[in-house]
Design a protein around this motif. Sequence first.
Motif, short mmCIF file in Angstrom:
data_model
loop_
_atom_site.label_atom_id
_atom_site.label_comp_id
_atom_site.label_asym_id
_atom_site.label_seq_id
_atom_site.Cartn_x
_atom_site.Cartn_y
_atom_site.Cartn_z
N SER A 33 -85.84 21.40 -9.06
CA SER A 33 -86.33 20.57 -8.10
C SER A 33 -86.13 18.97 -8.01
O SER A 33 -86.24 18.47 -7.07
N ASN A 68 -89.69 16.47 2.47
CA ASN A 68 -90.17 15.65 1.20
C ASN A 68 -90.81 14.32 1.68
O ASN A 68 -91.03 13.54 0.72
N SER A 83 -87.29 24.54 -7.22
CA SER A 83 -88.11 24.11 -8.31
C SER A 83 -88.68 24.91 -9.36
O SER A 83 -88.95 26.00 -8.98
N GLY A 156 -88.99 11.61 -18.53
CA GLY A 156 -90.07 10.43 -18.94
C GLY A 156 -90.52 10.52 -20.26
O GLY A 156 -90.62 9.77 -21.25
N GLN A 157 -90.66 11.90 -20.90
CA GLN A 157 -91.01 12.04 -22.12
C GLN A 157 -89.90 12.27 -23.07
O GLN A 157 -89.07 13.11 -22.97
N THR A 197 -88.03 5.85 -17.54
CA THR A 197 -89.51 5.28 -17.19
C THR A 197 -89.54 4.64 -15.92
O THR A 197 -90.19 5.22 -15.05
N LEU A 200 -88.33 7.08 -12.32
CA LEU A 200 -88.89 8.20 -12.31
C LEU A 200 -90.66 8.24 -11.60
O LEU A 200 -91.03 6.95 -11.94
N ARG A 201 -90.90 8.97 -10.74
CA ARG A 201 -92.17 8.83 -9.90
C ARG A 201 -93.17 9.71 -11.09
O ARG A 201 -94.63 9.28 -10.89
N ASP A 202 -92.88 10.67 -11.78
CA ASP A 202 -93.85 11.45 -12.60
C ASP A 202 -93.29 12.08 -13.82
O ASP A 202 -93.74 12.97 -14.35
N GLY A 203 -92.45 11.36 -14.13
CA GLY A 203 -91.82 11.88 -15.72
C GLY A 203 -90.76 12.71 -15.50
O GLY A 203 -89.97 13.08 -16.44
N HIS A 205 -89.19 13.62 -11.66
CA HIS A 205 -88.23 13.41 -10.40
C HIS A 205 -88.15 12.05 -10.06
O HIS A 205 -89.07 11.02 -10.34
N ASN A 207 -87.96 8.28 -8.61
CA ASN A 207 -88.72 7.75 -7.33
C ASN A 207 -87.59 6.99 -6.39
O ASN A 207 -86.48 7.38 -6.56
#
Length: 242
Positions: A33, A68, A83, A156-157, A197, A200-203, A205, A207
């Motif tokens: 993805s 997208n 993805s 992100g994690q 942080t 990334l837009r969602d942890g 992918h 941004n």
Amino acid sequence: MVSLKHLTLTALAATTSAQTANSTIRYMPFGDSITEIICWRAKLWNKLQSTEWGTSAVNFVGSGKTENSCKDTKYDRDNEGHSGFLAVDIASKNQLDGWLKTNPADVVTMHLGTNDIVRGKKSVVEILGAFTKLIATMRAHNAGMKIVVAQIIPMGQASYNPQIQALNTAIIPWAQGLNTTASPIWVVDQYTGFSGTADLRDGVHPNDAGDVKMANVWFPAVVRAFEAARAEKGGRAVRFTA
Ligand SMILES: *[C@@H]1O[C@H](CO)[C@@H](O)[C@H](O)[C@H]1NC(C)=O
Ligand SMILES: *[C@@H]1O[C@H](CO)[C@@H](O)[C@H](O)[C@H]1NC(C)=O
């Protein structure tokens, strides 16, 4: 009979010379993805348009055409980003073989391993084993395939990032071991300077800021790969007239 045979030979000769003459480089963005539902491909395509590697020189290829809603609306959407896919599954199911059959390529970028680590809990050794098979598949389709492999972006994690860094570190000697003059592997570092942080837009992918960073890292590497591919495809004719 004789005239049929003659026609067939003429058709074959025409096909062969068209293939030889066609110096358009086919570039396959390959991955999960982070290659499919992102906008770095749009940014990379746009960055290439102001260079000699615009649409007449380079054709993005792949079965994916995902929309997208990127800021750059004009770009070649063709890609082979899937993805949720793990490198180990793509390799064990031999999926890249079919993808390259449908869309032959001269240059591939590969950003894979995130799902292997996060979803599959796969070891670095298992992931690199899959990568090795994927490289072999690329070279089986095109002995001169020019390959750019990413050291992948962080998650992100943060707890996943030591494993991502372990993979990224191991990618260098792995790539050196498989490197050949005919089919070079260039490693690009998508990790260093990329924030798990802020970028990334969602942890998972990128941004917009992350897409810019990724496109900027891919850019010089794909240009080098295009140059190497052109030296084989169209270079002989160019040198001959020089
Ligand atoms: C050359 O290849 C490109 C990309 O694969 C294709 O779009 C184009 O139609 C081809 N041109 C010729 C003359 O075959
Ligand atoms: C592979 O070889 C090319 C030269 O053909 C070189 O530019 C590249 O850095 C090498 N890759 C690795 C991982 O050492």
